[in-house]
Structure formats: C-alpha cells, structure tokens
Design a protein around this motif. Structure first.
Motif, PDB file in Angstrom:
ATOM      1  N   CYS A 177       0.838  -1.211   0.000  1.00  0.00           N
ATOM      2  CA  CYS A 177       0.000   0.000   0.000  1.00  0.00           C
ATOM      3  C   CYS A 177       0.866   1.252   0.000  1.00  0.00           C
ATOM      4  N   ALA A 178       1.880   1.276   0.863  1.00  0.00           N
ATOM      5  CA  ALA A 178       2.742   2.455   0.975  1.00  0.00           C
ATOM      6  C   ALA A 178       3.496   2.728  -0.322  1.00  0.00           C
ATOM      7  N   SER A 179       3.923   1.663  -0.997  1.00  0.00           N
ATOM      8  CA  SER A 179       4.699   1.838  -2.225  1.00  0.00           C
ATOM      9  C   SER A 179       3.888   2.520  -3.320  1.00  0.00           C
ATOM     10  N   ASP A 180       2.588   2.308  -3.320  1.00  0.00           N
ATOM     11  CA  ASP A 180       1.690   2.931  -4.299  1.00  0.00           C
ATOM     12  C   ASP A 180       1.159   4.268  -3.797  1.00  0.00           C
ATOM     13  N   LEU A 181       0.784   4.285  -2.524  1.00  0.00           N
ATOM     14  CA  LEU A 181       0.114   5.447  -1.950  1.00  0.00           C
ATOM     15  C   LEU A 181       1.038   6.645  -1.789  1.00  0.00           C
ATOM     16  N   ALA A 182       2.266   6.421  -1.285  1.00  0.00           N
ATOM     17  CA  ALA A 182       3.158   7.538  -0.972  1.00  0.00           C
ATOM     18  C   ALA A 182       3.482   8.404  -2.191  1.00  0.00           C
ATOM     19  N   PRO A 183       3.965   7.825  -3.324  1.00  0.00           N
ATOM     20  CA  PRO A 183       4.253   8.698  -4.471  1.00  0.00           C
ATOM     21  C   PRO A 183       3.013   9.380  -5.039  1.00  0.00           C
ATOM     22  N   MET A 184       1.865   8.702  -5.019  1.00  0.00           N
ATOM     23  CA  MET A 184       0.629   9.305  -5.513  1.00  0.00           C
ATOM     24  C   MET A 184       0.197  10.465  -4.613  1.00  0.00           C
ATOM     25  N   TYR A 185       0.222  10.257  -3.315  1.00  0.00           N
ATOM     26  CA  TYR A 185      -0.144  11.284  -2.340  1.00  0.00           C
ATOM     27  C   TYR A 185       0.786  12.493  -2.474  1.00  0.00           C
ATOM     28  N   LEU A 186       2.093  12.228  -2.583  1.00  0.00           N
ATOM     29  CA  LEU A 186       3.071  13.307  -2.729  1.00  0.00           C
ATOM     30  C   LEU A 186       2.827  14.118  -4.000  1.00  0.00           C
ATOM     31  N   ALA A 187       2.506  13.430  -5.092  1.00  0.00           N
ATOM     32  CA  ALA A 187       2.251  14.127  -6.358  1.00  0.00           C
ATOM     33  C   ALA A 187       1.017  15.018  -6.257  1.00  0.00           C
ATOM     34  N   GLU A 188       0.000  14.541  -5.555  1.00  0.00           N
ATOM     35  CA  GLU A 188      -1.274  15.267  -5.505  1.00  0.00           C
ATOM     36  C   GLU A 188      -1.258  16.465  -4.568  1.00  0.00           C
ATOM     37  N   ILE A 189      -0.370  16.489  -3.580  1.00  0.00           N
ATOM     38  CA  ILE A 189      -0.324  17.641  -2.677  1.00  0.00           C
ATOM     39  C   ILE A 189       0.707  18.680  -3.116  1.00  0.00           C
ATOM     40  N   SER A 190       1.410  18.418  -4.221  1.00  0.00           N
ATOM     41  CA  SER A 190       2.512  19.287  -4.631  1.00  0.00           C
ATOM     42  C   SER A 190       2.146  20.152  -5.835  1.00  0.00           C
ATOM     43  N   PRO A 191       2.430  21.463  -5.760  1.00  0.00           N
ATOM     44  CA  PRO A 191       2.316  22.308  -6.958  1.00  0.00           C
ATOM     45  C   PRO A 191       3.242  21.778  -8.054  1.00  0.00           C
ATOM     46  N   ARG A 192       2.908  22.075  -9.299  1.00  0.00           N
ATOM     47  CA  ARG A 192       3.626  21.503 -10.437  1.00  0.00           C
ATOM     48  C   ARG A 192       5.138  21.671 -10.341  1.00  0.00           C
ATOM     49  N   GLU A 193       5.597  22.861  -9.944  1.00  0.00           N
ATOM     50  CA  GLU A 193       7.040  23.128  -9.944  1.00  0.00           C
ATOM     51  C   GLU A 193       7.782  22.359  -8.846  1.00  0.00           C
ATOM     52  N   GLN A 194       7.061  21.824  -7.874  1.00  0.00           N
ATOM     53  CA  GLN A 194       7.712  21.080  -6.794  1.00  0.00           C
ATOM     54  C   GLN A 194       7.357  19.591  -6.808  1.00  0.00           C
ATOM     55  N   ARG A 195       6.580  19.173  -7.790  1.00  0.00           N
ATOM     56  CA  ARG A 195       6.067  17.804  -7.799  1.00  0.00           C
ATOM     57  C   ARG A 195       7.180  16.768  -7.909  1.00  0.00           C
ATOM     58  N   ARG A 239      10.358  16.995  -7.253  1.00  0.00           N
ATOM     59  CA  ARG A 239      11.212  16.994  -6.061  1.00  0.00           C
ATOM     60  C   ARG A 239      10.553  16.248  -4.914  1.00  0.00           C
ATOM     61  N   ASN A 240       9.259  16.470  -4.711  1.00  0.00           N
ATOM     62  CA  ASN A 240       8.580  15.825  -3.589  1.00  0.00           C
ATOM     63  C   ASN A 240       8.336  14.339  -3.818  1.00  0.00           C
ATOM     64  N   VAL A 241       7.997  13.958  -5.046  1.00  0.00           N
ATOM     65  CA  VAL A 241       7.844  12.532  -5.340  1.00  0.00           C
ATOM     66  C   VAL A 241       9.181  11.813  -5.146  1.00  0.00           C
ATOM     67  N   ASN A 242      10.273  12.492  -5.503  1.00  0.00           N
ATOM     68  CA  ASN A 242      11.601  11.898  -5.332  1.00  0.00           C
ATOM     69  C   ASN A 242      11.977  11.720  -3.867  1.00  0.00           C
ATOM     70  N   LYS A 243      11.324  12.467  -2.973  1.00  0.00           N
ATOM     71  CA  LYS A 243      11.582  12.265  -1.540  1.00  0.00           C
ATOM     72  C   LYS A 243      11.271  10.826  -1.136  1.00  0.00           C
ATOM     73  N   ASN A 244      10.250  10.253  -1.764  1.00  0.00           N
ATOM     74  CA  ASN A 244       9.890   8.871  -1.455  1.00  0.00           C
ATOM     75  C   ASN A 244      10.993   7.913  -1.885  1.00  0.00           C
ATOM     76  N   ALA A 245      11.556   8.137  -3.082  1.00  0.00           N
ATOM     77  CA  ALA A 245      12.651   7.282  -3.564  1.00  0.00           C
ATOM     78  C   ALA A 245      13.877   7.409  -2.657  1.00  0.00           C
ATOM     79  N   ILE A 246      14.160   8.637  -2.206  1.00  0.00           N
ATOM     80  CA  ILE A 246      15.289   8.851  -1.301  1.00  0.00           C
ATOM     81  C   ILE A 246      15.034   8.152   0.033  1.00  0.00           C
TER      82      ILE A 246
END
Length: 456
Positions: free
Chosen positions: A121-139, A141-148
């Motif tokens: 669940c976390a592997s799917d939910l975290a990047p999707m959640y991060l993408a949806e709460i982030s403005p386009r210019e920061q998307r 970077r924030n999705v990559n936080k999950n990979a880091i």
C-alpha cells in the motif's frame, strides 16, 4: 502578503511531504532487513530454515505487497489518501512487532505477509499522495523524496543489522531486534499523520470543494494552479470519467496504451535484479568468499553508495528526459553486472582482491539502479496516468512491480543453488539489456502525451 502565504505553504508542504515519505522509509527498511536477519533466524537454535524456507520467508512479504498494492487504489479512492496512510501505519506497527515475536517459521511467514500488505500500500500510496499535494514546480522533487526515503530505509536496515550482528552476533535471537526496530518509525508515521492535509485533488473529486480550496492554499498552490485544477475536475465530472469501468478502459486504446506503459515500467524496475541483491546480498557475498561479519559491514557501504547516488540522481532526473534517463540507468546496470559476471567467470583476481572487485561492482550497479532507474520509474508512474484513474492504474502497475519482485525473490536462492552466482549475474545482465530495448521501443513520450490529451 502573497509572498508570506507562499512561504507558509512551502513550509507546510515540506513537513507534509517528509511525513508521507516515512512510508518510503518503512518500505526500504522492511524489504532490506531480511538481508542481514536471514542468516541469524535460519540457525538451528532459532527457526532452522533451509534454502527453500529462506525463499518463502523472504518472498512472503512480497506476496503481501502484491495484494496491498492491488487494494491500495480502491482504498485510497474510497476513504482518501490520508486515512489510507493512517491505516497503513497501524498495520506496519502491529505486523512488525508480530514478526519480531514469531516463534515458528509459519508464524513469521504469516506476519511478514501481513506486513507486506502495508508495504505494498505504501509503495503505491506515498508517491501518488506526494504528487497530488505538490504544486507543479515542486512535484518531481517531492515525489523523489519517497525514492530517497526508500534507500535511506535500506541503509538504516543494513546499518542496524551490521551493528547488532557483529556486537551481539553470538546471541541467537538478535534477528528479533533487527526486525522490531521498524516499529518505532511506523508508530511515528501514525502519530504525525493526523497533521497531514487530505489530498485536495481527491477532495475535489469527492465534492469537498471548500476544503479542497483551503488545502490548496495551505500547500502553497498559486491561484492559477487552483483554477486549473477546478477546471480539470469539472471536465472529469462532465465527461463522467469517474464512472469508467474495466470494460470501457479496455475499449479505449489510449487508456490501454497508458496502462501497458505503466505495467512495462513496473516490469523494468524489477527485472534489473536489484532486489535479488537487496534481499540476498549477505548470502551472495558469503558465496564469493566473504565472512558473515564482513558481508554485514559491506552492506553498509553498498547502502551508503546507493543513498548518495539517489540524492544526486533524483536532482539529475528532474531536469532531463525521463525515458532517456531510464535507458541510461539500465545501460549502466548491464555494464556493471556484465563486468561482475566476467570477474567471477574468468577469475581475474584472487582472494581479497576478488571480494573487493565484487563489492565495488555491486555498489556501482546499485548506484545506477537506485540513483536513476528506481526513482525515475516511480516518478514516471506518478505522472503518466489521468487524474481520475491514477489510483487504479498506479495500483495495477505497483502490483506488477511486486509480483515480479515476488517471483525473483522466491526463485533466487534456487537459481543460486542450481546455476551458481556467476550465471545468475549473467541472467540479470541480459535482462537489463532487454529492458533497454523495451524502454526505447515501447515507452514513447509523445504517444503518452497524445493519449493523455485524448482521455482528459
């Protein structure tokens, strides 16, 4: 005034994205901890596992991940991203404690399967959640936080394993501490999740307009971005995209293509062979002549290089074509695994020098995989699907990742026993070359953009 609100929004977004990325940290820790713990829990005075049982214990988490990823999309759509993450944190905590307290192999397998539900669940939910709460210019970077966070979690597990395994290695049950440590960040994720915002994009699609606007502003979205999201949501509702069922999906060639691309990206991430090394790295290093103590410490070096590579790689991929970066990363994988195969097959070195060469080449392979291939695949999956179908399509793609991971983790000990370490590395070298072909001949950025326009 606008500048002040932007600063507050950016600060809150950093906090929210860091909390959500704890899901990635737990993903990394729980998939990496078995690497060092397996040799301890397999001892005769512990759970006394043979090779086949080792494969089942390792892969039981992965089969749980398959179901967790498959269910995550519907769960996230039904109760929202925030509530889904809170439930994930609860399952993480309970299942982690269950694993560390297991008294039989069957009990451990059962709790690792349950733990896998939360990891999937976390592997799917975290990047999707991060993408949806982030403005386009920061998307990105924030999705990559999950990979880091994933590689930091793996590094943490390697470090904990090495310290505990070498300081208290003579105490048989030390593997229980190795596994149980993850309960602390899992509880922290649950505790901090109450301060998270709901995804404003999910709220828009679930008739929470006022709350969505409030969260958009709180997260630092500009007025233009908010209006664009409102317009896109109206289009979705007007075209009744929200009611798309499986039959309509497979009757739409553009949706079929996007789903096929997502599945391909999922396959590519795992066919590289990265998790064969993440799960069985200690055993692999022992097979080429290292002691168990040195293998545990060597995993820390591998984890450090992976982490540094991810920190650098995630910055690099943001500013470059994602498909090209994926192809470059896979070529790097094939190159270093090919060299590793040659070193083992032709015996270029002897003794300690062979161990050093193997360790360095494994580290370089993980640098290209964890620094480029893994983060760019998660980033692509968070971007290529239409908003209304994102949760469902990401769930399918993530399930493919875990199914492939499950097969590899299950058969890896058998392949090592039947064909030897050298031939296993050769197999993954060929696999990476085939993935390069799939990347450049099927994943077409222009075709994906056209498909997205057609279905929006």
């Amino acid at each position: 005034m606008e500048h002040g609100r932007a600063k507050i929004g950016d600060s809150f977004l950093r906090y929210a994205s860091s909390v959500i990325a704890l899901g990635g940290f737990l993903f990394g820790y729980d998939t990496g901890v078995i690497n060092g713990a397996l040799s301890f829990l397999s001892q005769p005075n512990q759970l006394n596992l043979n090779s086949a049982q080792q494969g089942i214990v390792s892969s039981s988490l992965i089969i749980g991940c398959c179901f967790g990823a498959l269910l995550s999309g519907r769960l996230a759509d039904k109760i929202g991203r925030k509530a889904a993450l809170q439930w994930v944190a609860v399952v993480f905590t309970v299942a982690t404690l269950g694993c560390s307290l297991s008294t039989t192999s069957n009990m451990l397998i059962a709790f690792r399967t349950i733990l896998g539900l939360s990891v999937g669940c976390a592997s799917d939910l975290a990047p999707m959640y991060l993408a949806e709460i982030s403005p386009r210019e920061q998307r990105s970077r924030n999705v990559n936080k999950n990979a880091i966070a994933i590689v930091i979690g793996q590094l943490a597990s390697f470090t904990v394993n090495a310290i505990l395994g070498n300081v208290w290695g003579n105490w048989g049950p030390i593997w229980r501490i190795m596994m149980g440590v993850a309960a602390l960040p899992a509880f922290l994720l649950w505790l901090l999740s109450f301060d998270l915002p709901q995804s404003p994009k999910w709220q828009l699609l679930n008739t929470s307009l006022a709350q969505a606007k409030q969260n958009f502003k709180k997260l630092g979205f500009s007025g233009i971005d908010i209006r664009k999201n409102l317009i896109n949501t109206k289009k979705i509702v007007q075209t009744e995209e929200s009611k798309i069922d499986i039959k309509r999906i497979f009757n739409n060639k553009y949706l079929v293509y996007l789903l096929a691309v997502g599945i391909s990206i999922g396959l590519i991430q795992q066919l590289s062979g990265v998790n064969a090394i993440m799960y069985y790295g200690t055993i692999l290093l022992e097979k080429v002549g290292m002691s168990r103590e040195m293998s545990l410490y060597s995993n820390i070096l591998v984890g450090v290089i992976s982490t540094v590579a991810t920190l650098l790689g995630t910055r690099l991929i943001v500013n470059h074509n994602h498909r090209e970066m994926l192809g470059i990363g896979l070529l790097g994988n094939a190159f270093f695994l090919g060299l590793l195969t040659a070193v083992l097959h032709f015996n270029f070195f002897s003794g300690v020098n062979t161990n050093i060469a193997v360790l360095l080449l494994l580290a370089f392979f993980l640098a290209t995989q964890q620094g480029i291939v893994s983060p760019v695949t998660w980033l692509m999956l968070s971007e290529i699907f239409p908003q209304r179908l994102k949760a469902r399509f990401m769930a399918v793609s993530t399930t493919v990742i875990w199914l492939t991971n499950f097969v590899i983790s299950l058969v890896c000990p058998i392949l090592l026993g039947s064909f030897g370490t050298t031939n296993v590395f050769l197999l993954f070298t060929i696999s990476n070359i085939l993935c390069v072909c799939l990347t450049f001949f099927f994943i077409n950025p222009q075709a994906m953009r056209n498909a997205l326009k057609r279905v929006k």
